[in-house]
Scaffold this active site. Structure first.
Site, PDB file in Angstrom:
ATOM      1  N   HIS A 158       0.829  -1.222   0.000  1.00  0.00           N
ATOM      2  CA  HIS A 158       0.000   0.000   0.000  1.00  0.00           C
ATOM      3  C   HIS A 158       0.856   1.261   0.000  1.00  0.00           C
ATOM      4  O   HIS A 158       0.416   2.308   0.478  1.00  0.00           O
ATOM      5  CB  HIS A 158      -0.934   0.056   1.216  1.00  0.00           C
ATOM      6  CG  HIS A 158      -1.699  -1.207   1.472  1.00  0.00           C
ATOM      7  ND1 HIS A 158      -2.973  -1.417   1.011  1.00  0.00           N
ATOM      8  CD2 HIS A 158      -1.339  -2.328   2.139  1.00  0.00           C
ATOM      9  CE1 HIS A 158      -3.374  -2.622   1.383  1.00  0.00           C
ATOM     10  NE2 HIS A 158      -2.404  -3.204   2.065  1.00  0.00           N
ATOM     11  N   SER A 280      15.324  20.525 -17.122  1.00  0.00           N
ATOM     12  CA  SER A 280      14.080  21.263 -17.300  1.00  0.00           C
ATOM     13  C   SER A 280      14.385  22.527 -18.099  1.00  0.00           C
ATOM     14  O   SER A 280      15.453  23.122 -17.945  1.00  0.00           O
ATOM     15  CB  SER A 280      13.516  21.632 -15.928  1.00  0.00           C
ATOM     16  OG  SER A 280      12.652  22.751 -16.046  1.00  0.00           O
TER      17      SER A 280
END
Ligand code: ARG
Length: 434
Positions: A158, A280
């Protein structure tokens, strides 16, 4: 459109309609044209065996097909809108070079079985390529599993910290996955390895075509016997091939997801090879894992290709032009899928773990399960052991290595059984009969 094979006096050809019929098909056929040439050569040999072509005529056709193939391979011939499709380009070329002899090539065949055989040969090569790449990925995973057995990694369920795991357990999971994928790709290759050539338009012809010869000359494992099944298998085999490819890309998607988490600042467990990251355009501080994100995204293209083909297959038996669209689906699905798998072995070889960060993310609660099982092994009923092991006081003074060494259930860190996986890897070496 200069060479419509079927053009006859009195049939009008409308340019818009021709464009609609051809669509991007001419461009897509560039992918398949060399396979069509190969199948054309086998077909010509078969025609000579039954006396439709003389030995000289066959030799001339073979010579021209080889020259044409070399032109295509070298980029001297590029299929374009001058032709309706690859089939007409090949026939037009033979007629231009050989006149009446060239006009004989289409005896006993149809574009319907031509496109089937060309796409099938193409698919077979692509599946084999995918198989080699999965096998190579499995090898890297196995080697790294062997080498990284004492490197602890938090194990999550999880996405919550669960139990101590190891780099080796992470690797061995993907190793076994890519072995399954290798095997499935191989099985699918042999499942689709059936020769449709000689089924003609889908109902055979009134000639004793030498289908055994074309089957053997094109290296098929078997002949697709029923002339009517050849068309029924179009799309169905493409779908099976995409499914086999898709199972590898599903593994790749989960692996890429792990890496995209593990390379984030929050986890920081993994450093990617510099070439697998990009900067970027705006943020000077960034190195982005674009490559693994595209690897993760590729499954979408395969899934889309499967859906497209499934939708096309809502058809009665026989050839239908709808099936033409199945070519775009496999070209896009396999194009992206193979490109992603092609970058995988190097990525796996070069990615680096950051042991301090991995170690720091292992917290004492992750020993609770070890403790509960230990208590149960010493005789306490498991449910009581479970309750006792929930006490944080009892998690102290444990370390990851001991936890990993004690994890002796087969397939876990203390008994990885990498030898079993390595033996399977060896038995799946490409080229070995499956
Ligand atoms: N471009 C066609 C396809 O991919 C080739 C077969 C054309 N056959 C026909 N009967 N129009 O299906």
């Amino acid at each position: 459109m200069s060479s419509l094979l079927w053009a006859k006096p009195g049939i009008d050809v409308d340019a818009d309609i021709q464009r609609f019929l051809a669509g991007d098909d001419v461009v897509l056929d560039r992918e398949f044209i060399r396979y069509d040439v190969r199948a054309s050569a086998a077909h010509a040999e078969g025609l000579q065996h039954i006396g439709v072509l003389s030995a000289d005529e066959l030799a001339a056709i073979q010579r021209e097909l080889s020259a044409f193939d070399a032109d295509v391979a070298a980029g001297r011939f590029v299929l374009d809108g001058r032709f309706e499709d690859m089939h007409s380009a090949i026939e037009a070329h033979l007629i231009e070079r050989l006149g009446d002899v060239g006009k004989k090539i289409h005896t006993g065949r149809s574009r319907n079985d031509q496109v089937l055989v060309a796409t099938r040969l193409w698919l077979r090569d692509r599946l084999q390529h995918a198989e080699v790449l999965c096998h190579a990925a499995a090898e890297v995973c196995l080697l790294r599993a062997e080498a990284e057995q004492s490197l602890p990694l938090p194990g999550y369920t999880h996405l919550q910290r669960a139990m101590v795991s190891s780099a080796a357990m992470w690797w061995s999971g993907f190793a076994e996955g890519f072995l399954d994928d290798t095997e499935r790709l191989r099985q699918t290759t042999s499942w689709i390895d059936a020769n449709p050539l000689g089924s003609a338009a889908g109902y055979g012809v009134n000639l004793p075509l030498d289908r055994d010869h074309t089957t053997q000359a094109l290296g098929f494992g078997r002949m697709q016997v029923a002339a009517t099944y050849a068309q029924l298998s179009r799309g169905k085999f493409e779908l099976a091939a995409l499914e086999a490819l898709g199972s590898a890309l599903l593994d790749l998607r989960r692996l890429a997801w792990d890496l995209s988490l593990f390379t984030s600042g929050e986890f920081g467990f993994v450093r990617l090879p510099a070439t697998y990251t990009t900067g970027s355009s705006l943020m000077p501080n960034k190195r982005n894992p674009d490559v693994i994100e595209l690897m993760r995204g590729v499954y979408a293209s395969v899934a889309a290709a499967k859906v497209e083909i499934e939708q096309l297959l809502s058809l009665p038996s026989g050839y239908h032009r709808d099936l033409q669209f199945s070519k775009g689906a496999i070209v896009h699905g396999f194009g992206r899928g193979l490109a992603a798998l092609g970058l995988l072995p190097k990525l796996l070889r070069e990615l680096e773990w950051v042991p301090e960060r991995m170690r720091a993310a292992i917290e004492p609660s992750m020993y609770a399960t070890d403790l509960a099982v230990e208590l149960a092994a010493s005789g306490l009923p498991f449910r009581d052991a479970y309750r006792e092991a929930a006490n944080p006081e009892r998690w102290k003074d444990r370390d990851p290595s001991a936890s990993l060494q004690a994890r002796v259930s087969p397939g876990a860190a203390g008994d990885l059984q990498l030898g079993v996986l390595a033996a399977r890897w060896a038995s799946l070496k490409p080229g070995r009969a499956g």
